[in-house]
Design an enzyme around this catalytic site. Structure first.
Site, short mmCIF file in Angstrom:
data_model
loop_
_atom_site.label_atom_id
_atom_site.label_comp_id
_atom_site.label_asym_id
_atom_site.label_seq_id
_atom_site.Cartn_x
_atom_site.Cartn_y
_atom_site.Cartn_z
N CYS A 1 7.47 17.23 6.38
CA CYS A 1 7.92 16.88 7.73
C CYS A 1 9.25 17.56 8.06
O CYS A 1 10.26 17.36 7.39
CB CYS A 1 8.05 15.36 7.83
N CYS B 1 12.16 15.24 8.72
CA CYS B 1 12.68 14.66 7.48
C CYS B 1 13.62 15.65 6.79
O CYS B 1 14.68 15.26 6.27
CB CYS B 1 11.53 14.31 6.53
N CYS C 1 0.87 -18.58 -19.24
CA CYS C 1 0.88 -17.13 -19.52
C CYS C 1 2.07 -16.46 -18.83
O CYS C 1 2.21 -16.52 -17.60
CB CYS C 1 -0.43 -16.53 -19.04
N CYS D 1 1.12 -13.83 -16.31
CA CYS D 1 0.61 -14.45 -15.09
C CYS D 1 1.76 -14.88 -14.19
O CYS D 1 1.71 -14.73 -12.96
CB CYS D 1 -0.26 -15.67 -15.42
#
Length: 439
Positions: free
Chosen positions: A50, A53, A188, A191
């Site tokens: 870009c 950019c 866990c 988790c």
């Protein structure tokens, strides 16, 4: 902003290095650096190809140096890390987001693009943040930690569907929709780390897929029947459920960006292609072009020139391309040559060269014209170039969507020539001698 028409520039690496004060961010460090931080962050989402950019790079580095120790300044190569860009609704480059007190809902930076303007904007935001904290209206990053589990920010657990032995078949297997299901155990550690990522992903996926892809969770220590049915041996285990198929193991990353990206891929893969609409009135054009990043419009020859068979062959090509590019979530429209002359004029089609095709970015009021053949190959090359920012563009005539006529929908039949009244010449006296001269 680069959406259409930015030149392709080959860049071996991102714009910033370790020597700069700009923090390079990616899906692996975004959660740790930004979402779990109490700092105010300014983050540029850019693409190496870009041009805008590239122009911003020097000012962004100056901004980072000026704000060092005061405001964090980061950058994301959103062309490489599409999941991060998609997560925060980035549609063009460069996009600058301000991650303040509520890291889940960053604000768009709307100011100037010079280093001075960006620094001024950051300091104003910082003052507001400090005042809010002093008044007790903001709880900093802790305000965002809704889902617990030891992770930072992300979304409410309400968007994660709690699945059980009793509701699993009804909600998941019988729904006909796509589900990502986490099987977990409360004890866990992995988790617990996944929980805030899963919650944040669930919120984003619910919004971005219009509630067509779901994230659920099963406590496998309670609902052991489900865990046994799907052969769960470790935690967390994530399974993907699609209509009529055996569940498959999720193999992606465990951070929200990766989960969201996979969910969006599943949504696109299983979604019907976008509807191909005839432009019958102004509402059809306005809604389609404003609801989607791009609207692809074909102007097809008059029905008298092609007949129903010819027109259907063109529409078939368009529908195949809509299917091919359905992941882009573009709008697809068509009209008959001459039915919308102001639209044709505003796009430089100008009453000839049918069939024609254009792609409009209604946010920027820019359009690109198909220069190749109106075929699967030609249209594919045209749309592929637009996808990566190549191709020449122009401004829609008048800088706004033109006036659209209300027309009747095509009935699917061949066209008929207009009826011309017959003239009865039986009462006309034609004298063969009139106008003749003797030689």
């Amino acid at each position: 902003m680069c959406v259409l028409g930015c030149s392709l520039v080959l860049m071996a690496q991102g714009f910033y290095s370790a020597a700069d004060d700009v923090v390079e961010l990616n899906p692996s460090n975004f959660n740790r650096e930004v979402l779990q931080s109490d700092s105010l962050w300014l983050i540029e989402f850019y693409a190496p190809w870009c041009g805008h950019c590239q122009s911003l790079t020097a000012d962004w580095k100056k901004t980072a140096t000026a704000l060092k120790g005061i405001v964090k300044v980061g950058a994301v190569d959103a062309d490489q890390h599409k999941s991060l860009g998609g997560q925060y609704g980035v549609r063009g480059f460069p996009s600058i987001k301000i991650f303040g007190a509520n890291k889940n809902k960053p604000d768009d930076y709307q100011g100037g693009r010079s280093s001075q303007a960006i620094v001024d904007g950051a300091l104003n935001t910082l003052r507001t943040l400090v005042k809010d904290r002093m008044s007790g209206r903001s709880g900093g990053s802790d305000n965002n930690r809704q889902s617990g589990g030891g992770g930072g920010g992300g979304g409410s657990k309400k968007n994660v569907v709690e699945l059980t032995d009793d509701n699993f078949d009804r909600l998941v297997l019988d729904s006909g929709e796509v589900w990502l299901v986490e099987f977990f155990a409360p004890w866990c550690g992995h988790c617990k780390s996944l929980e805030p990522e899963w919650a944040a992903a669930a919120s984003a996926v619910k919004e971005q897929t219009k509630d067509k892809v779901h994230l659920g969770a099963v406590d496998a220590t309670v609902h052991q029947g489900l865990a046994s049915r799907y052969g769960i041996r470790g935690f967390p285990t994530i399974k993907i459920f699609k209509k009529g198929e055996e569940p498959e193991d999720y193999q992606g990353g465990r951070i929200r960006g990766d989960i969201i990206a996979r969910a969006l891929d599943l949504f696109s893969d299983n979604a019907a292609p976008p509807e191909l609409l005839e432009i019958l009135n102004a509402d059809v054009l306005k809604k389609t072009c404003e609801d989607y990043q791009l609207c692809v419009i074909a102007v097809l020859p008059h029905i008298l020139d092609t007949g129903a068979a010819g027109r259907n062959s063109y529409l078939e090509v368009m529908m195949k391309m809509a299917e091919k590019y359905k992941k882009k979530m573009w709008g697809w429209l068509w009209t008959e040559a001459g039915a919308q002359m102001e639209l044709e004029a505003s796009l430089g089609i100008g009453g000839f060269g049918y069939p024609a095709m254009t792609a409009i970015n209604a946010r920027k009021m820019k359009f690109a014209l198909l220069k190749g053949s109106f075929s699967e190959t030609g249209i594919h090359e045209f749309l592929r170039d637009l996808s990566v920012g190549r191709g020449s563009t122009a401004t829609v005539g008048g800088g706004a969507l033109p006036k659209i006529n209300s027309v009747d929908a095509w009935d699917g039949k061949d066209g008929e020539l207009p009826v011309v009244d017959d003239y009865d010449l039986s009462d006309v006296d034609l004298d063969d001698d009139i106008g003749k001269e003797e030689l």
